[in-house]
Design an enzyme around this catalytic site. Structure first.
Site, short mmCIF file in Angstrom:
data_model
loop_
_atom_site.label_atom_id
_atom_site.label_comp_id
_atom_site.label_asym_id
_atom_site.label_seq_id
_atom_site.Cartn_x
_atom_site.Cartn_y
_atom_site.Cartn_z
N CYS A 127 -40.12 -89.28 110.34
CA CYS A 127 -41.24 -90.23 110.38
C CYS A 127 -41.97 -90.11 111.72
CB CYS A 127 -40.76 -91.65 110.10
SG CYS A 127 -42.13 -92.76 109.64
N ASP A 196 -36.99 -99.80 112.25
CA ASP A 196 -37.78 -100.96 111.83
C ASP A 196 -36.95 -102.22 112.03
OD1 ASP A 196 -39.01 -98.57 110.18
OD2 ASP A 196 -40.52 -100.13 110.44
N ASN A 206 -34.70 -98.12 108.42
CA ASN A 206 -35.77 -97.26 108.94
C ASN A 206 -36.40 -96.53 107.76
OD1 ASN A 206 -37.20 -96.24 111.30
ND2 ASN A 206 -36.24 -94.27 110.85
P1 RI2 Z 1 -41.89 -97.12 116.46
C1 RI2 Z 1 -42.19 -96.81 111.11
O1 RI2 Z 1 -42.52 -97.55 109.98
C2 RI2 Z 1 -41.08 -95.81 110.88
O2 RI2 Z 1 -40.09 -96.24 109.99
C3 RI2 Z 1 -40.58 -95.64 112.30
O3 RI2 Z 1 -39.30 -95.05 112.35
C4 RI2 Z 1 -40.59 -97.08 112.76
O4 RI2 Z 1 -41.78 -97.63 112.20
C5 RI2 Z 1 -40.51 -97.30 114.24
O5 RI2 Z 1 -41.64 -96.79 114.90
P2 RI2 Z 1 -43.94 -97.41 109.19
O6 RI2 Z 1 -44.86 -98.44 109.79
O7 RI2 Z 1 -41.93 -98.59 116.60
O8 RI2 Z 1 -44.46 -96.01 109.29
O9 RI2 Z 1 -40.72 -96.51 117.23
O10 RI2 Z 1 -43.58 -97.79 107.77
O11 RI2 Z 1 -43.20 -96.45 116.79
#
Ligand code: RI2
Length: 305
Positions: A127, A196, A206
């Site tokens: 991701c 998450d 996550n």
């Molecule tokens: P940071 C994202 O969720 C991903 O699951 C990623 O691992 C997590 O947020 C944390 O991201 P999405 O919004 O806070 O893409 O470390 O569903 O940037």
């Protein structure tokens, strides 16, 4: 735009994932609350409370899983004031503090986590996580020659955002489809992912696919590290609440779904990795084993039942 429209605009961008990533949605929410209260024109504390609650609820209802949103809103809207002006100032200060601390936390996680990466290592990430990228980027900037393998992260392809960021940092990157994780795992020295939610018992929620990667890292004896600011830990799980896993639209997975009569697509956005598959969680308060999550919730988030 009125202040209500501006706030709903941010909420809409979080819902549609134009603003995404657990940390980024938290800071966007903090900023939106600050901007909203700055334009509130009331001398009644009761009215201020009512409008702030409306704004908080509008932001909270956008994405159900990421606890960062809940923690950010709770920290920003926490105040003890006797008049509307003092309440407004408190919210503005809280928001500024939250955003600054959040940026510092990501930097600190980078410094701490990067020490676990050695010169010549290959790191796999899934991701698009600013915390995980901080670990990787800090290792690279300290002069270690590293390679990163990034997954596509279907269905939203956040992996494409990740390879763009790594490319701009000048890091050697390989992109793989999600299902290639096991076939490359023997070449990987460390898996680093974001979070998450980290629950009170040390499980990780996550991006969908994380649990499979953790499982195959475990089987291949490859260390698995989570990079997470302490506001990704969930006080709600300490109080017994289960984490709601967001189910997104079928069309994100299959655009032509309407041509089928009987087919349904399931699109859970997150999965749960049990703590047995997590070697360490890198927070701004240090590297901790997942079993210490309870302490983070009690001591760093100041949560009282
Ligand atoms: P940071 C994202 O969720 C991903 O699951 C990623 O691992 C997590 O947020 C944390 O991201 P999405 O919004 O806070 O893409 O470390 O569903 O940037």
């Amino acid at each position: 735009m009125t202040q209500e429209e501006k706030l709903l605009d941010t909420a809409g961008k979080i819902r549609s994932m134009e603003i995404r990533g657990a940390g980024r949605i938290a800071t966007a929410a903090a900023q939106a609350l600050k901007d909203y209260v700055l334009e509130l024109d009331t001398s009644s504390l009761e009215e201020f409370d009512r409008q702030l609650r409306w704004a908080a609820d509008s932001l909270l209802n956008t994405r159900p899983t990421a606890v960062s949103l809940f923690n950010a809103i709770k920290l920003v809207t926490r105040y003890s004031a006797t008049d509307a002006q003092a309440a407004k100032e408190a919210v503005v200060n809280n928001a500024d503090r939250f955003i600054k601390n959040s940026q510092r936390a990501v930097e600190q996680i980078g410094i701490i986590g990067s020490r676990t990466i050695r010169d010549g290592d290959t790191v796999l990430t899934h991701c698009n996580s600013m915390a995980a990228l901080s670990v990787i980027g800090t290792a690279h900037r300290s002069g270690k020659r590293i390679k990163v393998i990034a997954t596509e992260s279907r269905p939203r392809y956040q992996g494409i955002t990740t390879i763009g960021m790594l490319d701009r940092m000048g890091i050697d990157v390989e992109l793989i489809v999600d299902s290639a994780a096991r076939s490359v795992m023997n070449e990987v020295n460390l898996v680093v992912v974001g979070a998450d939610v980290v629950t009170a018992n040390g499980s990780l929620v996550n991006k969908i696919g994380t649990a499979q990667i953790a499982l195959c890292a475990h089987e291949a004896r490859t260390p698995f590290m989570v990079a997470a600011e302490t506001y990704k830990f969930s006080p709600k799980t300490l109080a017994g609440e289960l984490v709601a896993i967001e189910e997104r639209s079928q069309e994100e997975v299959l655009e032509t779904i309407s041509q089928y009569r009987q087919v349904r697509v399931r699109n859970p956005a997150f999965d749960v990795t049990p703590r047995q598959y997590i070697d360490q969680i890198c927070t701004e308060a240090g590297l901790i084993p997942p079993e210490m999550s309870y302490m983070i919730i009690k001591e760093r988030l100041g949560w009282e039942l």
